[in-house]
Design a protein around this motif. Sequence first.
Motif, PDB file in Angstrom:
ATOM      1  N   PHE A   1      81.022 102.184  55.851  1.00 62.25           N
ATOM      2  CA  PHE A   1      82.016 103.290  55.399  1.00 62.25           C
ATOM      3  C   PHE A   1      81.095 104.786  55.936  1.00 62.25           C
ATOM      4  N   TYR A   2      79.854 104.879  55.067  1.00 58.98           N
ATOM      5  CA  TYR A   2      79.347 106.215  55.356  1.00 58.98           C
ATOM      6  C   TYR A   2      78.792 106.406  56.930  1.00 58.98           C
ATOM      7  N   GLY A   3      78.565 105.176  57.605  1.00 56.32           N
ATOM      8  CA  GLY A   3      78.153 105.102  58.882  1.00 56.32           C
ATOM      9  C   GLY A   3      79.104 105.682  59.528  1.00 56.32           C
TER      10      GLY A   3
ATOM     11  N   GLU B   1      73.008 107.206  58.725  1.00 59.11           N
ATOM     12  CA  GLU B   1      72.195 105.988  59.319  1.00 59.11           C
ATOM     13  C   GLU B   1      71.188 105.751  58.165  1.00 59.11           C
ATOM     14  N   GLU B   2      71.109 104.317  58.094  1.00 55.16           N
ATOM     15  CA  GLU B   2      70.275 103.847  56.881  1.00 55.16           C
ATOM     16  C   GLU B   2      68.576 104.307  57.432  1.00 55.16           C
ATOM     17  N   VAL B   3      67.955 104.771  56.372  1.00 53.77           N
ATOM     18  CA  VAL B   3      66.662 105.105  56.591  1.00 53.77           C
ATOM     19  C   VAL B   3      65.787 104.572  55.475  1.00 53.77           C
ATOM     20  N   MET B   4      66.287 103.816  54.534  1.00 57.94           N
ATOM     21  CA  MET B   4      65.628 103.004  53.573  1.00 57.94           C
ATOM     22  C   MET B   4      66.465 101.814  52.995  1.00 57.94           C
ATOM     23  N   ASP B   5      65.967 100.450  53.096  1.00 61.01           N
ATOM     24  CA  ASP B   5      66.565  99.361  52.312  1.00 61.01           C
ATOM     25  C   ASP B   5      65.401  98.652  51.212  1.00 61.01           C
ATOM     26  N   MET B   6      65.366  98.656  50.265  1.00 56.83           N
ATOM     27  CA  MET B   6      64.358  97.842  49.533  1.00 56.83           C
ATOM     28  C   MET B   6      65.133  96.773  48.863  1.00 56.83           C
ATOM     29  N   GLY B   7      66.403  96.450  48.961  1.00 60.17           N
ATOM     30  CA  GLY B   7      66.989  95.373  48.561  1.00 60.17           C
ATOM     31  C   GLY B   7      67.948  95.787  47.354  1.00 60.17           C
ATOM     32  N   TRP B   8      67.215  96.568  46.488  1.00 56.77           N
ATOM     33  CA  TRP B   8      68.123  96.829  45.011  1.00 56.77           C
ATOM     34  C   TRP B   8      68.537  98.624  45.518  1.00 56.77           C
TER      35      TRP B   8
ATOM     36  N   THR C   1      69.231 103.579  51.160  1.00 54.93           N
ATOM     37  CA  THR C   1      69.407 105.333  51.372  1.00 54.93           C
ATOM     38  C   THR C   1      69.867 105.465  52.656  1.00 54.93           C
ATOM     39  N   LEU C   2      70.783 106.277  52.712  1.00 56.04           N
ATOM     40  CA  LEU C   2      71.469 106.731  54.168  1.00 56.04           C
ATOM     41  C   LEU C   2      71.185 108.260  54.451  1.00 56.04           C
ATOM     42  N   ALA C   3      71.086 108.651  55.548  1.00 49.60           N
ATOM     43  CA  ALA C   3      70.851 109.946  56.019  1.00 49.60           C
ATOM     44  C   ALA C   3      71.377 110.471  57.079  1.00 49.60           C
ATOM     45  N   SER C   4      71.440 111.691  57.024  1.00 47.73           N
ATOM     46  CA  SER C   4      72.065 112.634  58.604  1.00 47.73           C
ATOM     47  C   SER C   4      71.002 112.620  59.559  1.00 47.73           C
ATOM     48  N   PRO C   5      71.347 111.743  60.516  1.00 43.96           N
ATOM     49  CA  PRO C   5      70.042 111.979  61.761  1.00 43.96           C
ATOM     50  C   PRO C   5      69.854 113.419  62.282  1.00 43.96           C
ATOM     51  N   ALA C   6      70.594 114.529  62.032  1.00 46.20           N
ATOM     52  CA  ALA C   6      70.660 115.742  62.479  1.00 46.20           C
ATOM     53  C   ALA C   6      69.958 116.447  61.119  1.00 46.20           C
ATOM     54  N   ASN C   7      70.292 116.169  60.127  1.00 53.43           N
ATOM     55  CA  ASN C   7      69.695 116.901  58.965  1.00 53.43           C
ATOM     56  C   ASN C   7      69.194 115.747  57.957  1.00 53.43           C
ATOM     57  N   PRO C   8      68.022 115.357  57.987  1.00 51.88           N
ATOM     58  CA  PRO C   8      67.529 114.272  57.400  1.00 51.88           C
ATOM     59  C   PRO C   8      67.456 114.404  55.690  1.00 51.88           C
TER      60      PRO C   8
ATOM     61  N   PRO D   1      53.907 112.509  47.285  1.00 49.14           N
ATOM     62  CA  PRO D   1      52.535 113.251  47.369  1.00 49.14           C
ATOM     63  C   PRO D   1      52.506 113.922  48.519  1.00 49.14           C
ATOM     64  N   ALA D   2      51.519 114.927  48.398  1.00 46.83           N
ATOM     65  CA  ALA D   2      51.084 115.698  49.519  1.00 46.83           C
ATOM     66  C   ALA D   2      52.245 116.529  50.113  1.00 46.83           C
ATOM     67  N   GLY D   3      53.242 116.802  49.405  1.00 48.30           N
ATOM     68  CA  GLY D   3      54.387 117.186  50.007  1.00 48.30           C
ATOM     69  C   GLY D   3      55.271 116.732  50.944  1.00 48.30           C
ATOM     70  N   GLY D   4      54.988 115.325  51.217  1.00 47.38           N
ATOM     71  CA  GLY D   4      55.640 114.657  52.381  1.00 47.38           C
ATOM     72  C   GLY D   4      56.961 114.520  51.682  1.00 47.38           C
ATOM     73  N   ALA D   5      57.986 114.606  52.584  1.00 48.22           N
ATOM     74  CA  ALA D   5      59.444 114.499  52.476  1.00 48.22           C
ATOM     75  C   ALA D   5      59.898 113.121  53.072  1.00 48.22           C
ATOM     76  N   GLY D   6      60.245 112.243  52.244  1.00 45.12           N
ATOM     77  CA  GLY D   6      60.873 110.944  52.890  1.00 45.12           C
ATOM     78  C   GLY D   6      62.204 110.688  52.123  1.00 45.12           C
ATOM     79  N   VAL D   7      62.249 109.653  51.865  1.00 45.50           N
ATOM     80  CA  VAL D   7      63.809 109.050  51.092  1.00 45.50           C
ATOM     81  C   VAL D   7      63.636 109.190  49.771  1.00 45.50           C
ATOM     82  N   VAL D   8      64.417 109.512  49.043  1.00 44.38           N
ATOM     83  CA  VAL D   8      64.320 109.708  47.576  1.00 44.38           C
ATOM     84  C   VAL D   8      64.365 108.084  46.943  1.00 44.38           C
ATOM     85  N   GLY D   9      63.204 108.179  45.965  1.00 47.56           N
ATOM     86  CA  GLY D   9      63.183 106.882  45.266  1.00 47.56           C
ATOM     87  C   GLY D   9      63.327 106.763  43.855  1.00 47.56           C
TER      88      GLY D   9
END
Length: 126
Positions: free
Chosen positions: A24-26, A31-38, A41-48, A118-126
């Motif tokens: 639906f959100y696709g 777009e999917e940026v993380m899948d840990m099974g449980w 996380t989906l993100a905007s390709p233009a605004n991650p 860590p180290a200010g890196g921006a990734g997916v929310v966890g």
Amino acid sequence: MSIRRIVPDIHVESGEAMTANRDFYGLLGFEEVMDMGWVVTLASPANPTAQISFLTEDRTAPVVPDLSVEVEDVDAVYAQVVASGAEVVRELRDEEWGVRRFFVRDPNGRVVNVLTHPAGGAGVVG
């Protein structure tokens, strides 16, 4: 204090519900940026930093949070939250997937996952 992003965390009952939400959100451009099974996380390709997460559970916490707030200094925020007397739902700790986080209950009863990478890196929310 610097807030890096806010992500709604949606509790779903099954993997099938995660797939339905991903599809639906696709349609909206996520777009999917993380899948840990449980957690997916989906993100905007233009605004991650524009993200939404779907969780069937939280593997290391007693509850699924309602939203996640990524901050620059989670230790400083944790100290302020504890000093305020707010209800800490889950103590501050480092997770195996690379975030440092804690959960706190807001005045409306919502559980907020407060985290930093860590180290200010921006990734997916966890």
